[in-house]
Design a protein around this motif. Structure first.
Motif, PDB file in Angstrom:
ATOM      1  N   VAL A 606       0.863  -1.188   0.000  1.00  0.00           N
ATOM      2  CA  VAL A 606       0.000   0.000   0.000  1.00  0.00           C
ATOM      3  C   VAL A 606       0.897   1.235   0.000  1.00  0.00           C
ATOM      4  O   VAL A 606       1.891   1.288   0.733  1.00  0.00           O
ATOM      5  N   THR A 607       0.583   2.200  -0.841  1.00  0.00           N
ATOM      6  CA  THR A 607       1.204   3.528  -0.759  1.00  0.00           C
ATOM      7  C   THR A 607       0.064   4.526  -0.590  1.00  0.00           C
ATOM      8  O   THR A 607      -0.932   4.458  -1.311  1.00  0.00           O
ATOM      9  N   GLN A 608       0.213   5.425   0.358  1.00  0.00           N
ATOM     10  CA  GLN A 608      -0.840   6.397   0.623  1.00  0.00           C
ATOM     11  C   GLN A 608      -0.211   7.664   1.186  1.00  0.00           C
ATOM     12  O   GLN A 608       0.916   7.636   1.703  1.00  0.00           O
ATOM     13  N   GLY A 609      -0.944   8.747   1.092  1.00  0.00           N
ATOM     14  CA  GLY A 609      -0.410  10.004   1.619  1.00  0.00           C
ATOM     15  C   GLY A 609      -1.168  11.191   1.093  1.00  0.00           C
ATOM     16  O   GLY A 609      -2.314  11.082   0.636  1.00  0.00           O
ATOM     17  N   LEU A 610      -0.510  12.331   1.121  1.00  0.00           N
ATOM     18  CA  LEU A 610      -1.119  13.563   0.635  1.00  0.00           C
ATOM     19  C   LEU A 610      -0.075  14.426  -0.062  1.00  0.00           C
ATOM     20  O   LEU A 610       1.119  14.346   0.230  1.00  0.00           O
ATOM     21  N   GLU A 611      -0.565  15.211  -1.008  1.00  0.00           N
ATOM     22  CA  GLU A 611       0.261  16.210  -1.684  1.00  0.00           C
ATOM     23  C   GLU A 611      -0.423  17.561  -1.525  1.00  0.00           C
ATOM     24  O   GLU A 611      -1.640  17.675  -1.732  1.00  0.00           O
ATOM     25  N   TRP A 612       0.371  18.563  -1.173  1.00  0.00           N
ATOM     26  CA  TRP A 612      -0.185  19.906  -0.995  1.00  0.00           C
ATOM     27  C   TRP A 612       0.706  20.899  -1.733  1.00  0.00           C
ATOM     28  O   TRP A 612       1.930  20.841  -1.662  1.00  0.00           O
ATOM     29  N   GLN A 613       0.069  21.802  -2.484  1.00  0.00           N
ATOM     30  CA  GLN A 613       0.784  22.855  -3.192  1.00  0.00           C
ATOM     31  C   GLN A 613       0.038  24.169  -3.014  1.00  0.00           C
ATOM     32  O   GLN A 613      -1.192  24.195  -2.970  1.00  0.00           O
ATOM     33  N   SER A 614       0.798  25.254  -2.945  1.00  0.00           N
ATOM     34  CA  SER A 614       0.192  26.573  -2.843  1.00  0.00           C
ATOM     35  C   SER A 614       1.001  27.552  -3.695  1.00  0.00           C
ATOM     36  O   SER A 614       2.238  27.488  -3.712  1.00  0.00           O
ATOM     37  N   PHE A 615       0.285  28.433  -4.401  1.00  0.00           N
ATOM     38  CA  PHE A 615       0.928  29.382  -5.313  1.00  0.00           C
ATOM     39  C   PHE A 615       0.466  30.791  -4.949  1.00  0.00           C
ATOM     40  O   PHE A 615      -0.746  31.040  -4.836  1.00  0.00           O
ATOM     41  N   TYR A 616       1.416  31.714  -4.768  1.00  0.00           N
ATOM     42  CA  TYR A 616       1.058  33.071  -4.376  1.00  0.00           C
ATOM     43  C   TYR A 616       1.796  34.075  -5.257  1.00  0.00           C
ATOM     44  O   TYR A 616       3.023  34.054  -5.362  1.00  0.00           O
ATOM     45  N   GLN A 617       1.016  34.958  -5.910  1.00  0.00           N
ATOM     46  CA  GLN A 617       1.582  36.029  -6.735  1.00  0.00           C
ATOM     47  C   GLN A 617       1.805  37.224  -5.825  1.00  0.00           C
ATOM     48  O   GLN A 617       0.872  38.006  -5.549  1.00  0.00           O
ATOM     49  N   ILE A 618       3.034  37.384  -5.342  1.00  0.00           N
ATOM     50  CA  ILE A 618       3.327  38.434  -4.360  1.00  0.00           C
ATOM     51  C   ILE A 618       3.160  39.817  -4.975  1.00  0.00           C
ATOM     52  O   ILE A 618       2.612  40.733  -4.366  1.00  0.00           O
ATOM     53  N   SER A 619       3.643  39.999  -6.202  1.00  0.00           N
ATOM     54  CA  SER A 619       3.481  41.256  -6.940  1.00  0.00           C
ATOM     55  C   SER A 619       3.431  40.888  -8.417  1.00  0.00           C
ATOM     56  O   SER A 619       3.484  39.709  -8.779  1.00  0.00           O
TER      57      SER A 619
END
Length: 771
Positions: A606-619
């Motif tokens: 079994v392989t299991q887990g989570l992936e999280w990504q976040s993108f922020y346009q600062i300027s």
């Protein structure tokens, strides 16, 4: 490269970046204009340049720009971060000033990437109800990548591992289960299941599409973990050409050229790349280098002709060749002897595609794909040049496929397909010419109903060597509001036993161990016994069952949330359950002290887990992103043994024997529980340069059982974690000339368990593009 030369290059690049005056160029007549967005507001710092010349400027705070041009026609390119680029043809005549008004569409459409891999039809990646990631050519250029490994290394949820080349993990599954496609067709030529990513040059890549989760419902075997599809570039209107040259540490040279033409009916594109390197050595105590010197050549062509608006023929081809030299050492009769090794590998493919679209409702594609992969190795004694070992491997793959897409309405699309494959292998490690054949059919329906999106389908495969298999797929997404979308997918995958697992007959001439495929094990063990080479039989070959195809069931649940116009975040939970995993294990011991290995269906993992990504346009110029993966892998049999209290170890402090707890369990080897990345990208449209700083983290990973209890459970059984820090900078001197430079692995990290980490790498290069 010594410090003085490095300092000189840095000073030269810094001078060029900061002081090159675009206004040095000759100008004569004036044009001016104003750049607005869709809301009628001024767009500042938008780049305005002319194709095929050096003129250029940027808009001011009011969106106004002024540019001097010679009389005649000019093609203006207006671009700005966060907006779609616009081309405008203008004609300059006389001394008067021309006034222009240019409106740019905002970034929403730009971020709306397209993918053809997820459903085999062109769809917006944002609206496909499954985990999809698209990497554009601009992103590849910004990080100074040479090979596909450099690109995938920096992506969340993907792990580059050293295993017979540069291999890949996706959602905890290894290279064996990841299908690598070029323009939708599989790249063949794997060593021990690994397709070496260093074989793939990136300068001709338009985009890389990454589909996570089982895709066997469309692509069959080897797509159990997911698919990576490399879409090559197409020609733009008229003639175009480019030349790129880069130099890296370890005397690495990379040169690429592209030449293209696109007319009303016909187009042609040619790409060539040469890479050479002196390699590197992380262990001076051995004669063999960690990465041997090699040179590689890649040639690609793309020819297309439109017989009419409905009928189009496209022919693509690729040829790759690599030559490598190394040394090694062996001990014979107590004497240490040096060996010279030379190796070659090559692959080629040809893929004609005929597309017929009689109207907007129907499309038919007839594809043929033929590919070959060959290796040859020659080992001689260094002392007298006498041969020590020679081997070769030749693989040929052919597939014919018919696909029909029915665009029933704006909300419904159905796809049907039929295909047949034929694969042969001839090699020194195989007894005779070996052949597999397979046929398949697939069906898929897409229902796109406003906020709701559904994809359902399946594929049925028949194979000459194992049982038929049906692989289903169901994926759905619902957009709750303009900011929030949830999606879920369920799919079955499979992986057929390959030639190696069924038919290999290999004895390592240096060490003396033997590996025999499952279909030959009974016959070959009997031969070894008759020759007096078998000491002990561990498993009676007569009791073994034929190995079955591996199968999986996978779940993905994702949430995409746009917190604001400049900030979005994505979360995906995944779980893969794999049955009949094929592993190799000793079946007998030899009289020389080595083992005889074969392949078995043993484990359920079994392989299991989570992936999280976040993108922020600062300027408008600065963008930040961060990604993280948590991965939990486990062999069900090992977990059961631990739960039953059957696994013990010696406590290193008290030297007492203790039971291993489930919390001590480290899962499958070569898997990191934690990994992630953080990236900062700065783009200056006014001075036409960009710079990026990227950090990549890989947590510790298990390397094998050292205390003899069969599981990974102590600190000494892990490789150390590491951080990589990569920096890249690119400066456009003109519309056709760009300088590139950077440092990979700034912190100069190496790891004895990860030969791909060569230490700090400097690089610089030139990129010329016409027009």
């Amino acid at each position: 490269m010594n410090k003085r030369i490095r300092r000189l290059i840095v000073m030269l690049l810094s001078y060029l970046y900061l002081s090159y005056p675009a206004s040095l160029l000759a100008q004569s007549q004036s044009i001016s204009g104003r750049i607005l967005n869709m809301q009628g507001k001024a767009v500042s710092l938008a780049s305005v340049s002319t194709a095929g010349s050096t003129q250029g400027t940027v808009s001011d705070e009011d969106g106004t720009f002024r540019l001097k041009l010679s009389e005649g026609k000019h093609s203006l390119l207006i671009s700005c971060l966060g907006y779609q680029s616009v081309k405008r043809i203008i004609e300059v005549s006389g001394p008067q000033t021309s006034e222009l008004e240019i409106v740019l569409s905002d970034s929403e459409a730009q971020l709306d990437e397209v993918t053809v891999t997820a459903t085999r039809t062109l769809r917006s990646a944002e609206n496909v109800p499954m985990p999809v990631q698209v990497i554009r050519s601009e992103q590849i250029e910004q990080i100074g990548a040479l090979r596909l490994k450099d690109v995938l290394l920096e992506q969340t949820g993907l792990q580059i591992v050293s295993d017979h080349g540069s291999g890949l993990q996706m959602q905890g599954l290894s290279s064996d289960y990841i299908m690598i496609l070029i323009d939708g067709e599989p790249l063949i030529g794997r060593t021990a299941g690994t397709l070496d990513l260093d074989r793939i040059a990136v300068d001709n890549i338009a985009r890389v599409e990454i589909i996570k989760g089982p895709s066997s419902s469309l692509y069959g075997s080897e797509a159990m973990a997911g698919v990576i599809n490399i879409i090559t570039k197409e020609g733009s209107d008229g003639f175009n050409a480019s030349l790129r040259s880069r130099y890296r540490s370890f005397n690495t040279w990379d040169m690429s050229t592209q030449l293209g033409y696109k007319g009303e009916k016909a187009s042609a594109r040619f790409f060539a790349n040469r890479l050479s390197t002196d390699g590197y050595d992380l262990n001076k105590e051995t004669l063999s280098m960690t990465a041997a010197p090699y040179q590689a050549y890649t040639l690609q062509t793309d020819l297309a002709y439109n017989f009419s608006d409905q009928l189009k023929l496209n022919i693509k081809g690729r040829y790759y060749q690599e030559e490598q030299e190394n040394q090694s050492e062996i001990t014979e009769e107590g004497i240490l002897l040096a060996l010279d090794e030379t190796g070659e590998q090559s692959d080629w493919n040809l893929m004609p595609t005929l597309s017929f679209r009689p109207n907007d409702s129907h499309r038919i594609q007839l594809r043929s794909y033929t590919s070959g992969y060959s290796t040859a190795a020659d080992i001689h004694y260094q002392s007298d040049g006498k041969p020590y070992d020679q081997s070769y491997f030749d693989q040929l793959f052919n597939r014919s496929e018919l696909q029909y897409d029915w665009y029933i309405s704006d909300s419904h699309i159905s796809t049907f397909g039929l295909g047949h494959t034929r694969e042969t292998v001839e090699a020194t490690r195989y007894d005779e010419d070996n052949r597999f054949t397979a046929s398949y059919g697939f069906v898929q329906h897409q229902w796109i109903a406003g906020r709701f999106d559904l994809v359902a389908g399946g594929r049925f495969d028949t194979h000459s060597e194992y049982q038929s298999r049906f692989s289903p797929k169901l994926a759905a997404a619902y957009r709750i509001n303009d900011q929030l979308k949830v999606q879920a997918s369920l799919g079955g995958g499979y992986k057929a036993p390959d030639f190696r697992q069924l038919l290999l007959n290999f004895t390592n001439s240096t060490v003396g161990y033997t590996v025999i495929g499952a279909q030959l094990i009974e016959e070959k063990i009997a031969e070894l016994q008759a020759q007096g080479q078998i000491e002990t039989i561990f498993i009676d070959p007569n009791t073994l069952e034929a190995i079955k195809a591996e199968s999986s069931l996978a779940y993905n649940l994702g949430i995409n949330y746009e917190i604001s116009k400049d900030w979005r975040t994505e979360l995906n939970l995944f779980r893969n359950e794999i049955k009949n995993l094929i592993n190799s294990a000793p079946i007998a011991s030899k009289t020389n002290g080595q083992s005889v290995f074969s392949y078995f269906n043993t484990d359920e993992v079994v392989t299991q887990g989570l992936e999280w990504q976040s993108f922020y346009q600062i300027s408008s110029s600065l963008k930040f992103s961060v990604g993280y993966q948590f991965l939990d892998t486990r062999d069900k049999a090992e977990v059961e043994r631990i739960k039953n209290g059957e696994v013990f170890r010696r406590n290193p402090t008290t030297q007492s024997t203790e039971r291993v707890k489930l919390s001590d369990y480290g899962g499958l080897v070569n898997r990191s529980r934690h990994s992630g990345n953080a990236k900062l990208l700065y783009i200056n449209n006014q001075h036409k340069y960009d710079a990026s700083l990227r950090a990549i983290y890989r947590g510790r990973w298990g390397i094998g059982d050292a205390n003899g209890n069969g599981v990974i459970d102590t600190d000494s059984e892990y490789a150390d974690s590491y951080w990589l820090l990569n920096f890249a900078a690119n400066k456009a001197l003109t519309s056709w000339l760009k300088l590139e430079s950077g440092i990979n692995n700034v912190l100069d990290k190496t790891n004895s368990m990860e030969p791909n980490l060569a230490g700090r790498i400097w690089y610089a290069g030139l990129h010329l593009r016409f027009p």
